[in-house]
Design a protein around this motif. Structure first.
Motif, mmCIF file in Angstrom:
data_model
loop_
_atom_site.group_PDB
_atom_site.id
_atom_site.type_symbol
_atom_site.label_atom_id
_atom_site.label_comp_id
_atom_site.label_asym_id
_atom_site.label_seq_id
_atom_site.Cartn_x
_atom_site.Cartn_y
_atom_site.Cartn_z
ATOM 1 N N ILE A 198 40.613 -29.993 -64.353
ATOM 2 C CA ILE A 198 41.522 -30.263 -65.596
ATOM 3 C C ILE A 198 41.487 -29.210 -66.784
ATOM 4 O O ILE A 198 42.349 -29.045 -67.488
ATOM 5 N N THR A 199 39.996 -28.797 -66.741
ATOM 6 C CA THR A 199 39.691 -27.792 -67.880
ATOM 7 C C THR A 199 40.455 -26.273 -67.477
ATOM 8 O O THR A 199 40.822 -25.613 -68.438
ATOM 9 N N ASN A 200 40.924 -26.053 -66.278
ATOM 10 C CA ASN A 200 41.531 -24.946 -66.068
ATOM 11 C C ASN A 200 42.888 -24.895 -65.422
ATOM 12 O O ASN A 200 43.562 -23.876 -65.516
ATOM 13 N N ILE A 201 43.232 -26.137 -64.920
ATOM 14 C CA ILE A 201 44.499 -26.120 -64.323
ATOM 15 C C ILE A 201 45.476 -27.310 -65.080
ATOM 16 O O ILE A 201 44.771 -28.535 -65.039
ATOM 17 N N LYS A 202 46.497 -27.033 -65.645
ATOM 18 C CA LYS A 202 47.380 -28.149 -66.324
ATOM 19 C C LYS A 202 48.813 -28.004 -66.140
ATOM 20 O O LYS A 202 49.499 -28.686 -66.761
#
Length: 283
Positions: A193-197
């Motif tokens: 979640i921190t990199n892909i949204k």
């Protein structure tokens, strides 16, 4: 995601990233009180008798007799376990137990995506008997005891999935395929979640179309893929706001948001409060 205080397994008898403790012996006549924190390992609490309170990712669950709690690395929890509780506490890392066969992966995913399961006396007794055997193997450490523990962990997880299905069966309009895809998606969200949204990116990772992804999430949980993504972002933001003293701008950066003002507007839109007000109100 590593800014929240993380509890390591640091015990003299900790061996090969696995430990199992008898709850009665662990309490030793006293209550266990753990403040908000997160682990870097899998955490499982299986109770025959349970008295206390347990909050996982800001959701409170009853600590009752015949209850099972399972947490993945990174989840935040707060636990009070009263003297008189009985059962087992297990902690293990992925390098000790991480299934590789597809069928075993699916079973473990079903277990690990459910934080709380309430059973009955008969079903719990069957699970406890498996843990009794694991506890003896762990204590005696005879030849190839680690292999026996891993094999019995798999049996335990299969049995837990069987029993949880009988207590909380899927709704009639859900099938095994959509449920498995949902569980895969939730696992991907937690890890990325921190990199892909973007919904399209998760659809690509699942080898399905965006339309199929949204159809699956709508059928299983009544939400779109974007809604699930937003919920995961908000969950991690709440974890960091309440379990660290990090400034809001640092939390925004940690979650992949370079525009701090956008992050604040996003948080307020979905929670009704700014990050700082949320932090103050909760505490």
């Amino acid at each position: 995601m590593n800014k929240i205080p993380v509890r390591q397994i640091e015990e003299p008898d900790f061996s090969d990233s696995f430990t199992i403790k008898d709850i009665g012996a662990l309490l030793s006549g006293k209550d266990m009180v753990q403040e908000l924190h997160r682990h870097n390992f899998f955490f499982m609490l299986v109770l025959e008798k349970g008295i206390g309170t347990h909050t996982i990712d800001f959701i409170s669950y009853p600590v009752n007799d015949y209850s099972v709690f399972f947490m993945q690395p990174g989840q935040v929890h707060q636990l009070t376990l009263k003297n008189g509780s009985t059962g087992y506490l297990l902690q293990f890392n992925a390098d000790f137990y991480l299934p590789r066969e597809q069928s075993s992966i699916q079973v473990f995913r079903k277990v690990s995506t459910k934080n709380y399961c309430l059973l009955n006396a008969e079903r719990t007794k069957k699970l406890i008997s498996i843990l009794d055997y694991i506890f003896r193997e762990y204590t005696e450490k005879q030849d190839r005891y680690k292999d026996i523990i891993k094999a019995n962990l798999e049996i335990f997880f299969i049995e837990l999935v069987r029993q949880s299905k009988t207590t909380e069966s899927l709704s009639k309009n859900q099938n095994s395929y959509t449920q498995e895809r949902l569980e895969e998606l939730l696992e991907l969200l937690r890890k990325n979640i921190t990199n892909i949204k973007q919904v399209t990116q998760y659809a690509d990772m699942l080898h399905i179309t965006t339309y199929q992804l949204n159809a699956i999430t709508k059928e299983t949980v009544g939400k779109t893929g974007s809604q699930l993504i937003n919920e995961q972002i908000l969950l991690e933001a709440k974890r960091q706001l309440l379990a660290t003293s990090n400034q809001v701008n640092q939390i925004a950066y940690d979650l992949g948001h370079e525009d701090v003002s956008y992050f604040i507007r996003f948080f307020k839109k979905h929670t009704g409060n700014s990050p700082e007000i949320f932090r103050q109100n909760f505490k």
